[in-house]
Design an enzyme around this catalytic site. Sequence first.
Site, short mmCIF file in Angstrom:
data_model
loop_
_atom_site.label_atom_id
_atom_site.label_comp_id
_atom_site.label_asym_id
_atom_site.label_seq_id
_atom_site.Cartn_x
_atom_site.Cartn_y
_atom_site.Cartn_z
N GLU A 179 51.10 12.28 -44.50
CA GLU A 179 51.78 13.26 -45.37
C GLU A 179 52.86 12.60 -46.22
OE1 GLU A 179 53.02 16.59 -42.94
OE2 GLU A 179 51.05 17.49 -43.13
N GLU A 374 43.81 16.95 -40.60
CA GLU A 374 44.62 17.85 -39.78
C GLU A 374 44.34 19.27 -40.18
OE1 GLU A 374 48.93 17.40 -39.39
OE2 GLU A 374 48.70 15.24 -39.47
P1 P53 Z 1 54.11 21.22 -36.34
C1 P53 Z 1 55.12 20.88 -41.18
C2 P53 Z 1 56.22 20.43 -40.50
C3 P53 Z 1 56.21 19.19 -39.90
C4 P53 Z 1 55.09 18.39 -40.00
O1 P53 Z 1 53.17 20.69 -37.51
C5 P53 Z 1 53.99 18.85 -40.67
C6 P53 Z 1 53.98 20.12 -41.25
C7 P53 Z 1 52.80 20.73 -41.90
O2 P53 Z 1 52.26 20.15 -42.92
O3 P53 Z 1 52.93 18.08 -40.82
C8 P53 Z 1 51.92 17.83 -39.90
O4 P53 Z 1 53.97 20.21 -35.23
C9 P53 Z 1 52.18 16.51 -39.24
C10 P53 Z 1 52.07 16.54 -37.75
C11 P53 Z 1 52.48 17.89 -37.20
C12 P53 Z 1 51.57 18.96 -37.77
O5 P53 Z 1 51.67 18.97 -39.18
O6 P53 Z 1 55.47 21.25 -36.92
O7 P53 Z 1 51.40 15.47 -39.77
O8 P53 Z 1 52.78 15.46 -37.22
O9 P53 Z 1 52.53 17.96 -35.82
C13 P53 Z 1 51.85 20.34 -37.28
O10 P53 Z 1 53.59 22.55 -35.96
#
Ligand code: P53
Length: 476
Positions: A179, A374
């Site tokens: 990301e 993802e």
């Molecule tokens: P979580 C939002 C916030 C933080 C990370 O998110 C994020 C996102 C959404 O795009 O990105 C990805 O755990 C990231 C992962 C993460 C997943 O989203 O906040 O690549 O590391 O765990 C899910 O629910």
Amino acid sequence: MGFPENFLWGGATAANQSEGAYNLDNRGLANVDLLPVGEDRRAVVMGEKKMFHFLDDYFYPAKNAIDMYHQYKEDIALLGELGFKTYRMSIAWTRIFPKGDEKEPNEAGLEYYEKVFKECRKYGIEPLVTISHFDCPMHLVEKYGSWRNRKMIDFFENLCKVVFTRYKGLVKYWLVFNEINMVLHAPFMAAGLYVGDLDEKEKEKVKYQAAHHELVANALATKIAHEVDPENQVGCMLGAGKHYPYSCNPDDVLVSQLRDREDYFFSDVQARGEYPSYMIKKFEREGIQIDFEKEDLELLKNNTVDFISFSYYMSRVGTANPEIAEQTTGNIFDSVKNPYLPSSEWGWQIDPLGMRIMLIELYDRYQKPLFVVENGLGANDIPDSDGNINDDYRINYLSDHIKAMKDAIDLDGVPVMGYTMWSCIDIVSAGSGEMKKRYGLIYVDRDNLGNGTLKRSKKKSFDWYKKVIESNGENL
Ligand code: P53
């Protein structure tokens, strides 16, 4: 019709959210270790609150996470049982270069990942490896200010050289930065940038300078990957989700289009090899001066990515009148609430069709193969009295999104290489730090404060997803 025969079905995790063992075998400290659970997390994640050392009053869930560092064999065996064709994981920079600026790598760290990749191969699982899933050695944060400093490119180049050389023949699919657009939204978590002492204009400059360094590092990594092994395939990775106009008022349409461009800036450079004109105009208009070196433009131009990967959890909404619309909660990507969509327990709006829309748009923009790396549902799974987790809500979420992806392939002609749902096993949430925001097909007995046996057990979605893979996406 349907999914191609060699479609890469699988699931994903990230090192710091799963491994634990934060100080074993010479591992150094990383930015991502220092994100506490609780109300101060957000300010630390955003680079607004400085917390460069562990403090007594806080709990840091990544220190031990789900201890995959020790349990990887059992965990990969479960992925083998699921029939995974691929497993997306990341390496921790600090296991390989504990401080980041050493000349020689830490052999213990290199050996660890070699064992993990070999374990995957035992089950016919192709590793898909993220080189930097948000992590960056704290030594580099403290000494150099992390990615705002051009020296980071050299340190990262060393890491890439070592990793591509050592794992040649074991790994062929690589993502350089997870990301990458998150550097704008969560500068400390995503790129080790503390910006709390800067005014708004300086913040913008630091974020875009860091982004430039990452983009150059991405091109360099792609170059080295191809030199070391022409079989290597390198992808960019975008935190995706289209902005829909809140209404058909052209003002809303324009705002949405411009917000999309803030994200596409990254993949535009990575896939097309040059800075888009709209970003050059923005820099001029806002007086943001980015330091470029002469060779940067050529490096970017000659080393574009082989495929486009992205995370997709939800769509977003843009409006010219944010005051009349309700805001969503619970996500780092702020957005206006879409009245047509349901929300998860964490306020993330659920939009399977948005995945198809995303696939179409990214293919139209780049004409490169796409990879969904993802997609999943964070939910507070509660075991029933027999200890079973009947996560039909997760099955529905995944099934609806896979159907939408299938339509993109079948009806819209979009080439999709694979799908790695997030996350195959319960891990610590990146955004909230909670353990109870679970995404897994495999349940892990651990709570937000680290209590629990760490025992793994299969959820209902485990058997469901196994059948999806067995039937190559026919049995949804
Ligand atoms: P979580 C939002 C916030 C933080 C990370 O998110 C994020 C996102 C959404 O795009 O990105 C990805 O755990 C990231 C992962 C993460 C997943 O989203 O906040 O690549 O590391 O765990 C899910 O629910």
